[in-house]
Scaffold this motif. Structure first.
Motif, mmCIF file in Angstrom:
data_model
loop_
_atom_site.group_PDB
_atom_site.id
_atom_site.type_symbol
_atom_site.label_atom_id
_atom_site.label_comp_id
_atom_site.label_asym_id
_atom_site.label_seq_id
_atom_site.Cartn_x
_atom_site.Cartn_y
_atom_site.Cartn_z
ATOM 1 N N ALA A 288 -43.989 32.058 -22.572
ATOM 2 C CA ALA A 288 -44.352 30.831 -23.405
ATOM 3 C C ALA A 288 -43.106 29.931 -23.643
ATOM 4 N N ARG B 55 -42.701 42.729 -27.876
ATOM 5 C CA ARG B 55 -42.163 41.145 -27.706
ATOM 6 C C ARG B 55 -41.093 41.267 -26.544
ATOM 7 N N GLY C 97 -42.275 40.831 -23.763
ATOM 8 C CA GLY C 97 -42.968 41.631 -22.605
ATOM 9 C C GLY C 97 -43.242 40.984 -21.304
ATOM 10 N N SER C 98 -42.825 39.669 -21.180
ATOM 11 C CA SER C 98 -43.150 39.094 -20.052
ATOM 12 C C SER C 98 -42.368 39.612 -18.796
HETATM 13 N N1 ASP Z 1 -43.513 35.157 -25.460
HETATM 14 C C1 ASP Z 1 -43.223 36.531 -25.833
HETATM 15 C C2 ASP Z 1 -42.302 36.778 -27.033
HETATM 16 O O1 ASP Z 1 -41.661 35.749 -27.334
HETATM 17 C C3 ASP Z 1 -43.066 37.336 -24.687
HETATM 18 C C4 ASP Z 1 -41.796 36.808 -23.871
HETATM 19 O O2 ASP Z 1 -41.366 36.089 -23.866
HETATM 20 O O3 ASP Z 1 -41.372 37.569 -22.787
HETATM 21 O O4 ASP Z 1 -41.971 37.810 -27.061
#
Ligand code: ASP
Length: 439
Positions: free
Chosen positions: A38, A183, A185-186
């Protein structure tokens, strides 16, 4: 060649960052599967969209009018769409999000929309197919990730797709409920996609040029690690070094796929290679240093402990029964020390002490709080002589008392315990002796 490319939030925070990402993808036709996060922070005072989504959902769940807060999130995406000059509208998506927030669809659903919407923009911008992770990444009823089913379904889904965007961070349970990873996790999604399509390389694009030898908050401009093995990285991550989500290692490690950490803002930098094994000699004996504060040592003494069979088991049983995991256990002839996380131990302290007295009948128990552990990690240490000696000399030089030392049997790491107040200086001394003095 097939490459999976994952881009972190700061790489996708604005239209100009998106453009950099577009240039990176177009510069190499092997970069075929894109996993976006994101939008992250555009500057140090900014808020990540994921955090805005969590906050907005909590506000909505409490029965408040969340229209304004959601409009702010919509504006973040619109700014990117306008900046890229795309003919794309997210009106329908935001109407659905509003409805689902009213229906209390859950905070995982809310957070997942950050990646979902960014994925829609990315697919439109690149002209790649959009794949909804809710259809291909699975969790069981308890929320555990289902690796095999995901690998099968995702692999089959992507088999005949030349180029695709798969948003990071989430999937769904079998009943369709959205579920996120923890968090950051991407990184895990990128790794899962790499395994499913049998990628040659998993490129993980972020805002630093790779893993650093030490924490930049402690060492000014530390050197970058050029190649690190999965095992070394695991040791360093466990002790607090953070580049990649810990769970992102397992899927690619299993499949033998190397990870290349790269910098979106300096794409020519080589970055860091994370590999299964390498015959490449590291430039320094140590690969990295990491550490954590907030440990506590429980020193147990009993005359003739050495000949009492089962003493150690009884002591450890008490920790097990109280649900406390121990980190290290150095021992002497009549003494043994258990090192635990202080915050975990504190609430159970008296139960544990009473338990040890009852089961193991020691002569005395003493405790020492506010300890820090430092891990000095490196595959090069196995061949080198005198590494521990050099660490001791470096710390003695700064008058630092070593409370504990533990060398793993793999000879991949040496763990040192020091007082918390000596933590930063100890890391600086170790860095100096192994890195600065070599240049
Ligand atoms: N957007 C999510 C987070 O802020 C996942 C990520 O960025 O990996 O944790």
């Amino acid at each position: 060649m097939k490459k999976v490319v994952k881009f972190g939030g700061s790489s996708l925070a604005s239209a100009s960052q998106f453009q950099k990402v577009g240039d990176i993808i177009h510069a190499d036709e092997d970069r075929r599967y894109v996993v976006p996060s994101a939008p992250g922070k555009r500057n140090s005072k900014d808020t990540k969209v994921t955090d805005m989504l969590y906050a907005t959902y909590a506000y909505a769940e409490a029965g408040n009018d969340f229209t304004k807060a959601l409009a702010q999130i919509e504006a973040r995406y619109q700014e990117i769409i306008d900046g890229l000059g795309l003919n794309l509208s997210l009106k329908k998506e935001f109407a659905a999000i509003t409805e689902n927030f009213k229906k209390k669809a859950g905070s995982d659903y809310a957070a997942s929309r950050g990646e979902y919407l960014n994925g829609i923009i990315m697919a439109d911008y690149l002209g790649y197919e959009f794949i909804n992770p809710a259809e291909v990444i699975f969790f069981d009823e308890e929320g555990n990730f289902m690796a095999d089913k995901t690998n099968e379904v995702l692999g089959a889904r992507l088999e005949n797709v030349e180029r695709a965007v798969i948003p990071g961070f989430f999937g769904a349970k079998e009943d369709g409920t959205i579920k996120t990873f923890s968090r950051g996790g991407s990184d895990i999604t990128g790794s899962i996609v790499a395994r499913a399509i049998k990628a040659d390389i998993y490129e993980n694009w972020t805002d630093v040029s790779g893993c650093l030898i030490a924490d930049p908050r402690i060492i000014k401009n530390p050197k970058t690690i050029s190649t690190i093995t999965y095992r070394e990285l695991r040791e360093l991550s466990y002790m607090g070094a953070s580049v990649l989500h810990e769970d992102a290692i397992f899927p690619v490690r299993r499949a033998g796929i190397p990870i290349n950490i790269k910098n979106t803002n300096a794409p020519k930098d080589a970055g860091t290679w994370i590999v299964e094994s390498t015959c490449q000699k590291p430039p320094y004996i140590i690969t990295g240093i990491a550490g954590k504060k907030n440990f506590c040592a429980i020193n147990i003494e009993k005359a003739m402990m050495n000949s009492e069979i089962g003493f150690g088991r009884k002591v450890l049983q008490v920790f097990e029964e109280n649900g406390i995991s121990f980190e290290h256990m150095p021992s002497g002839i009549d003494t043994m020390t258990i090192i635990v996380h202080q915050s975990e131990f504190e609430e159970k302290e008296q139960q544990v002490l009473a338990g040890i007295h009852k089961l193991a009948e020691p002569d005395s128990i003493e405790m020492e709080a506010d300890l820090a552990l430092i891990a000095v990690v490196g595959r090069g240490m196995r061949q080198a002589k005198g590494t521990a000696g050099r660490i001791f000399a470096a710390l003695a030089h700064s008058n630092i008392n070593i409370k504990m030392i533990d060398q793993g049997s793999s000879e991949l790491n040496i763990i040192i315990g020091v007082k918390e107040s000596d933590f930063e200086t100890a890391i600086q001394e170790i860095y100096t002796i192994f890195v600065d003095t070599v240049d």
